[in-house]
Design a protein around this motif. Structure first.
Motif, PDB file in Angstrom:
ATOM      1  N   VAL A 380       0.870  -1.174   0.000  1.00 30.88           N
ATOM      2  CA  VAL A 380       0.000   0.000   0.000  1.00 30.88           C
ATOM      3  C   VAL A 380       0.908   1.227   0.000  1.00 30.88           C
ATOM      4  CG1 VAL A 380      -1.826   1.239   1.180  1.00 30.88           C
ATOM      5  CG2 VAL A 380      -1.796  -1.264   1.225  1.00 30.88           C
ATOM      6  N   ALA A 381       0.892   1.948  -1.093  1.00 28.09           N
ATOM      7  CA  ALA A 381       1.853   3.022  -1.325  1.00 28.09           C
ATOM      8  C   ALA A 381       1.173   4.384  -1.289  1.00 28.09           C
ATOM      9  CB  ALA A 381       2.533   2.819  -2.688  1.00 28.09           C
ATOM     10  N   PRO A 382       1.940   5.446  -1.010  1.00 19.26           N
ATOM     11  CA  PRO A 382       1.406   6.809  -1.106  1.00 19.26           C
ATOM     12  C   PRO A 382       1.334   7.235  -2.564  1.00 19.26           C
ATOM     13  CG  PRO A 382       3.715   6.879  -0.546  1.00 19.26           C
ATOM     14  CD  PRO A 382       3.341   5.425  -0.569  1.00 19.26           C
ATOM     15  N   PRO A 383       0.787   8.421  -2.854  1.00 18.98           N
ATOM     16  CA  PRO A 383       0.754   8.884  -4.246  1.00 18.98           C
ATOM     17  C   PRO A 383       2.140   8.899  -4.881  1.00 18.98           C
ATOM     18  CG  PRO A 383      -0.671  10.245  -2.901  1.00 18.98           C
ATOM     19  CD  PRO A 383       0.071   9.351  -1.959  1.00 18.98           C
ATOM     20  N   ARG A 384       3.143   9.284  -4.106  1.00 19.25           N
ATOM     21  CA  ARG A 384       4.535   9.179  -4.540  1.00 19.25           C
ATOM     22  C   ARG A 384       5.416   9.113  -3.303  1.00 19.25           C
ATOM     23  NH1 ARG A 384       7.177  14.803  -5.693  1.00 19.25           N
ATOM     24  NH2 ARG A 384       5.803  16.270  -4.621  1.00 19.25           N
ATOM     25  N   TYR A 385       6.553   8.442  -3.438  1.00 17.90           N
ATOM     26  CA  TYR A 385       7.440   8.259  -2.297  1.00 17.90           C
ATOM     27  C   TYR A 385       8.409   9.420  -2.112  1.00 17.90           C
ATOM     28  CZ  TYR A 385       6.011   3.506  -1.159  1.00 17.90           C
ATOM     29  OH  TYR A 385       5.298   2.411  -0.738  1.00 17.90           O
ATOM     30  N   ILE A 440      -4.573   7.562  -3.187  1.00 16.40           N
ATOM     31  CA  ILE A 440      -4.467   8.875  -3.831  1.00 16.40           C
ATOM     32  C   ILE A 440      -5.513   9.855  -3.322  1.00 16.40           C
ATOM     33  CG2 ILE A 440      -3.421   7.945  -5.933  1.00 16.40           C
ATOM     34  CD1 ILE A 440      -6.271   8.159  -7.207  1.00 16.40           C
ATOM     35  N   ALA A 441      -6.109   9.572  -2.172  1.00 19.56           N
ATOM     36  CA  ALA A 441      -7.125  10.470  -1.606  1.00 19.56           C
ATOM     37  C   ALA A 441      -6.517  11.844  -1.318  1.00 19.56           C
ATOM     38  CB  ALA A 441      -7.692   9.874  -0.326  1.00 19.56           C
ATOM     39  N   PRO A 476     -11.742   6.759  -7.113  1.00 18.89           N
ATOM     40  CA  PRO A 476     -11.291   8.070  -6.633  1.00 18.89           C
ATOM     41  C   PRO A 476     -10.263   8.032  -5.504  1.00 18.89           C
ATOM     42  CG  PRO A 476     -13.661   8.097  -6.996  1.00 18.89           C
ATOM     43  CD  PRO A 476     -13.231   6.686  -7.159  1.00 18.89           C
ATOM     44  N   SER A 477     -10.168   6.909  -4.785  1.00 18.21           N
ATOM     45  CA  SER A 477      -9.246   6.853  -3.648  1.00 18.21           C
ATOM     46  C   SER A 477      -8.016   5.996  -3.890  1.00 18.21           C
ATOM     47  CB  SER A 477      -9.977   6.322  -2.399  1.00 18.21           C
ATOM     48  OG  SER A 477     -10.987   7.206  -1.988  1.00 18.21           O
TER      49      SER A 477
END
Length: 490
Positions: A380-385, A440-441, A476-477
């Motif tokens: 489970v990753a963030p929008p970008r690291y 990506i919320a 969307p999330s």
């Protein structure tokens, strides 16, 4: 007995009325992911990154081993803990034997109700509440002339939150307990609790706990003085002003100690380190998750001082502090019940009927349906690291899928580091992890007004994911990525 029943009922009502409402993708998820790992035989520091003392991971890991992964189990355990803390505060405020003046007897009730309000909101699975419960138990044991037990409880508190354990030990000494008996017990218990991890993973233990202090500036938030921003919505006024009011109450307590000097009373001095620690914790990051320590310590101190003061003005100020803390908790809980927003049941057996933000809950259900096609770990990753705020490890708990790396935490200064990203990339390759899910919320994409919001870290892992994974689904999330070469429809 009647008072205790009333306080227990108040705590159950205030904390329990929202037991199935809301979930924390990062804070709650981080602790529950650690509990899943411990229940599976892993140890903090050695097998997964953990910047707290080992107590909470081990305790919730044992609970998870008994109940299975569950959002409800820890909430019920926290509800029981809330009742215990409220009763502890009332006992601390009670006068000594032979001091049962009629004016004094209402203060345990006032302080206990304030403690119930402090504990009611926000409720999270972090190590703070158990550490505070043990610290208050240590002060009560010291007051009852049991310094060995008091020291042992302070040492246990340090295994959850080291700074709270130190504050409890300092409070025991300031409260008049013999240091030669209390402090060795505290040190022995803390040392025995940490020793296994110091032997198994000494470098990791130091790096993840003491080393984490070196990146605290990346997560600090400015103190919220802009109370005027809440005036368009009067319902937000108490919420906006609450941190400043707590700080003002602390300043008032400090002035009272300064005027009283040596005559403040042992019971009041015993609570002073917890108040000071709570203030430092709140100012380090002034958000909803850093309110409890100061609010609870002030409630206990206000009860102790109010019960023992002969000055009407001091008693009025103490009553105002108790009322403030109780009202804030009740007001926030009432708002959650009357205006819960768009909440939807979370997916998976671990959710146990808990409802959360609709976008996150529906997105989690969407991800669960998508990854069902291919078994295996999920990162489970963030929008970008390269720049992160926080992550959503709760998704791993809901999916029942392990994280292929040891980093459930997604915070600036940790996963923005090049070496950490290269380690995660190696874990993806070693385990042939089929799925990467980017959260990506808006909450994940928003930059905070601190060092983390300005930090551009490494992009090694982002480039590896772009090379080795392809997008197969999106809502969307979440964006769901599958390793190249895998067929989602075998």
């Amino acid at each position: 007995m009647r008072r205790n029943l009333l306080l227990a009922g108040a705590a159950l009502l205030l904390s329990g009325c929202t037991l199935l409402l809301e979930a924390g993708p990062h804070d709650e998820g981080l602790v529950l992911a650690a509990a899943d790992r411990v229940a599976d035989g892993q140890l903090p520091y050695r097998d997964f990154w953990w910047n707290y003392g080992p107590g909470q991971a081990l305790a919730l890991g044992a609970l998870t081993w008994v109940t299975g992964p569950s959002l409800l189990a820890w909430r019920i355990a926290r509800l029981v803990l809330d009742v215990a803390v409220v009763l502890l505060v009332a006992r601390l405020v009670e006068p000594e034997q032979g001091q049962d003046h009629p004016r004094v007897l209402g203060w345990p009730l006032a302080a206990g109700l304030a403690a119930a309000g402090a504990l009611a909101w926000p409720a999270n699975a972090g190590p703070g509440p158990p550490a505070l419960a043990l610290a208050l138990g240590a002060l009560l044991a010291a007051r009852r002339q049991r310094p060995g037990l008091a020291g042992a409880l302070a040492g246990l508190a340090g295994l959850w939150r080291p700074e709270i354990g130190l504050a409890a030990a300092a409070g025991i000494v300031l409260g008049g307990a013999p240091a030669r008996r209390a402090l060795p017990a505290a040190g022995a218990v803390a040392a025995m609790g940490v020793l296994p991890f110091a032997l198994l993973a000494p470098a990791e233990l130091v790096d993840q706990t003491a080393g984490f202090l070196g990146i605290q500036d990346l997560q600090r938030l400015p103190f919220p003085f802009a109370v005027a921003d809440a005036f368009p919505d009067p319902n937000k006024l108490l919420e906006a002003a609450y941190p400043a009011l707590l700080v003002a109450a602390t300043a008032g307590a400090g002035a009272w100690f300064a005027v009283r000097r040596g005559g403040a009373g042992r019971e009041a001095w015993a609570l002073a380190p917890l108040v000071a620690g709570g203030l430092a914790y709140l100012l380090a990051r002034t958000d909803e998750f850093h309110l409890l320590g100061l609010a609870l310590a002030l409630a206990a101190l206000a009860g102790v001082v109010g019960a023992r003061s002969d000055r009407r003005g001091v008693r009025a100020a103490c009553l105002a502090v108790c009322a403030l803390v109780a009202l804030h908790g009740a007001e926030r809980q009432a708002g959650r019940l009357l205006h819960p927003g768009d909440l939807v049941a979370l997916p998976g057996p671990a959710a146990d009927g808990v409802r959360a933000d609709a976008a996150f809950a529906r997105g989690a259900a969407f991800v669960a349906r998508t990854v069902r096609a291919v078994p295996g770990p999920v990162l489970v990753a963030p929008p970008r690291y390269a720049r992160v705020r926080f992550g959503a490890p709760l998704l791993n708990v809901l999916l029942g899928r392990p994280n292929p790396s040891r980093y459930d935490v997604v915070q600036p200064g940790v996963v923005t580091d090049r070496d950490v990203q290269e380690e995660i990339a190696r874990d993806l390759a070693r385990t042939r992890t089929p799925w990467v899910v980017r959260w990506i919320a808006p909450a994940a994409r928003r930059d905070e007004p601190n060092g983390g919001g300005r930090l551009d870290g490494a992009d090694v892992l982002d480039r590896v994911i772009a090379r080795d994974y392809r997008e197969v689904a999106r809502d969307p999330s979440f964006v769901v990525l599958l390793r190249r070469g895998y067929d989602p429809d075998p």
